[in-house]
Design an enzyme around this catalytic site. Sequence first.
Site, PDB file in Angstrom:
ATOM      1  N   ARG A  68       0.929  -1.087  -0.055  1.00  0.00           N
ATOM      2  CA  ARG A  68       0.061   0.042  -0.064  1.00  0.00           C
ATOM      3  C   ARG A  68       0.843   1.191  -0.016  1.00  0.00           C
ATOM      4  NH1 ARG A  68       2.362   1.983   3.592  1.00  0.00           N
ATOM      5  NH2 ARG A  68       1.075   3.731   3.714  1.00  0.00           N
ATOM      6  N   GLY A  69       0.188   2.577   0.044  1.00  0.00           N
ATOM      7  CA  GLY A  69       1.300   3.592  -0.282  1.00  0.00           C
ATOM      8  C   GLY A  69       0.991   3.943  -1.870  1.00  0.00           C
ATOM      9  N   ALA A  70       1.072   5.066  -2.055  1.00  0.00           N
ATOM     10  CA  ALA A  70       0.748   5.462  -3.669  1.00  0.00           C
ATOM     11  C   ALA A  70       1.724   5.197  -4.576  1.00  0.00           C
ATOM     12  CB  ALA A  70       0.429   7.083  -3.982  1.00  0.00           C
ATOM     13  N   ARG A 114      -7.435  -0.153  -6.989  1.00  0.00           N
ATOM     14  CA  ARG A 114      -7.598   0.992  -6.053  1.00  0.00           C
ATOM     15  C   ARG A 114      -7.657   2.200  -6.805  1.00  0.00           C
ATOM     16  NH1 ARG A 114      -4.451   1.111  -0.541  1.00  0.00           N
ATOM     17  NH2 ARG A 114      -6.253   2.068  -0.102  1.00  0.00           N
ATOM     18  N   GLN A 170      -1.730   2.400   9.859  1.00  0.00           N
ATOM     19  CA  GLN A 170      -0.515   2.566   9.076  1.00  0.00           C
ATOM     20  C   GLN A 170       0.408   3.213   9.925  1.00  0.00           C
ATOM     21  OE1 GLN A 170      -3.641   3.215   7.601  1.00  0.00           O
ATOM     22  NE2 GLN A 170      -3.736   2.704   5.679  1.00  0.00           N
ATOM     23  N   ASP A 192      -1.742  11.016  -1.886  1.00  0.00           N
ATOM     24  CA  ASP A 192      -2.281  10.024  -3.031  1.00  0.00           C
ATOM     25  C   ASP A 192      -2.625  10.329  -4.499  1.00  0.00           C
ATOM     26  OD1 ASP A 192      -2.656   8.690  -0.056  1.00  0.00           O
ATOM     27  OD2 ASP A 192      -2.678   7.071  -1.523  1.00  0.00           O
ATOM     28  N   ASN A 251      -5.153  12.522   0.707  1.00  0.00           N
ATOM     29  CA  ASN A 251      -4.403  11.690   1.425  1.00  0.00           C
ATOM     30  C   ASN A 251      -5.038  10.644   2.437  1.00  0.00           C
ATOM     31  OD1 ASN A 251      -1.711  10.729   2.069  1.00  0.00           O
ATOM     32  ND2 ASN A 251      -2.037  11.725   3.871  1.00  0.00           N
ATOM     33  N   LYS A 252      -4.669   9.865   2.951  1.00  0.00           N
ATOM     34  CA  LYS A 252      -5.329   9.100   4.166  1.00  0.00           C
ATOM     35  C   LYS A 252      -6.559   9.689   4.787  1.00  0.00           C
ATOM     36  CE  LYS A 252      -5.027   5.531   4.211  1.00  0.00           C
ATOM     37  NZ  LYS A 252      -6.269   4.713   3.627  1.00  0.00           N
TER      38      LYS A 252
HETATM   39  O1  MRU Z   1      -4.452   3.280   1.995  1.00  0.00           O
HETATM   40  P1  MRU Z   1      -3.031   3.303   1.947  1.00  0.00           P
HETATM   41  O2  MRU Z   1      -2.298   3.029   3.053  1.00  0.00           O
HETATM   42  O3  MRU Z   1      -2.541   2.869   0.588  1.00  0.00           O
HETATM   43  O4  MRU Z   1      -3.033   5.224   1.811  1.00  0.00           O
HETATM   44  C1  MRU Z   1      -1.629   5.519   2.076  1.00  0.00           C
HETATM   45  C2  MRU Z   1      -1.547   7.080   2.386  1.00  0.00           C
HETATM   46  O5  MRU Z   1      -2.699   7.763   2.295  1.00  0.00           O
HETATM   47  C3  MRU Z   1      -0.245   7.567   2.426  1.00  0.00           C
HETATM   48  O6  MRU Z   1      -0.286   8.648   3.418  1.00  0.00           O
HETATM   49  C4  MRU Z   1       0.077   8.260   1.019  1.00  0.00           C
HETATM   50  O7  MRU Z   1      -0.362   7.382  -0.139  1.00  0.00           O
HETATM   51  C5  MRU Z   1       1.277   8.818   0.934  1.00  0.00           C
HETATM   52  S1  MRU Z   1       2.242   7.331   0.597  1.00  0.00           S
HETATM   53  C6  MRU Z   1       3.981   7.810   0.340  1.00  0.00           C
END
Ligand code: MRU
Length: 337
Positions: free
Chosen positions: A50-52, A84, A185, A226, A236-237
Amino acid sequence: MELQSSFRTISYKEGILTLIDQRKLPTEERYVELSTVESVAQSIENMTVRGAPAIGITAAFGIAVAARTNTNFEEAHQRLAQTRPTAVNLFWALERMKTIWSQSASVQDIETEAQKIYDEDVQSCRRIGEFGAALIPDGATVLTHCNAGALATSEFGTALSVIRFAHAQGKKIRVFADETRPVLQGARLTAWELMRDGLDVTVIPDNAVGHLLGQGRIDCAVVGADRIASNGDVANKIGTRQVAGMLHLHERPLFVAAPWSTIDMTLEHGGQIPIEERKSEEVTHIQGVAITPDNVAVLNPAFDVTPAKWIESIVTDRGATGSNHARDLMQQQSEHS
Ligand code: MRU
């Protein structure tokens, strides 16, 4: 500056994609090996990865797996694109893979392009760290939300790269990692990777942010993204907007760190960013244990949008924006086109 990552989030060799299983951290450091497009798609959907930026890199290697296994490109592309919706890096990476696939049928060329996306992300995270570290004062207590670290990218991270570079420059930095319900996270992943690298990290409950800001115990925050619209609105999250609003109220700066591949110049504003809704079990259960009444109604939006006006600077691998994010993003784009 030489920084080393002590683990590999993603690696690829001869048709085998290896991912650290982020669902198991921090209690187990387990790696999974994937060799089909379907298993790669599922690993993105179920948040093994996970993470963009990490999602984008994984999807690129998913196309390399497709080439190795003689899978039809359109089928592989469609399946990976469905995983996603919010992180634009996924679609950006798939577009790059589509271009190379249309130019060359060679498995080696396709694998090389995916590895190039990975390698470019390493460089991008470094540049974000270098640009961003200049904004963090010595002695600062820095809040971060979610995980925008090495686990969310190729290496170093985006927000956590800023923190790692500031630390490596000799600045005394204390990090507050908020838990980031519902998937945790912050508590699980950010705390794990920062402790592993010897940084000073303290986990705080999500709902302690306002209190700690009120006590003057948070100097600034740095988060990842994201998707960023051309006007500087940031998806973002979930919870980032609450953090941003509290920082704004207490006149503390919020820095957003992301690679250029997270910028979506086709969107005028954040209201146009698709927000993923995830399954209710993420809210109703923790580690398989129910914490809510059976059959309760649940809403589980995975992301939110923070308005550009609450952001001090957006730090990309191309530099840091000033007060006019839209103008500066436009300028960064034209300088690199
Ligand atoms: O749902 P996730 O864990 O994939 O979401 C990730 C986030 O929102 C992070 O803060 C964002 O992707 C930045 S990753 C460098």
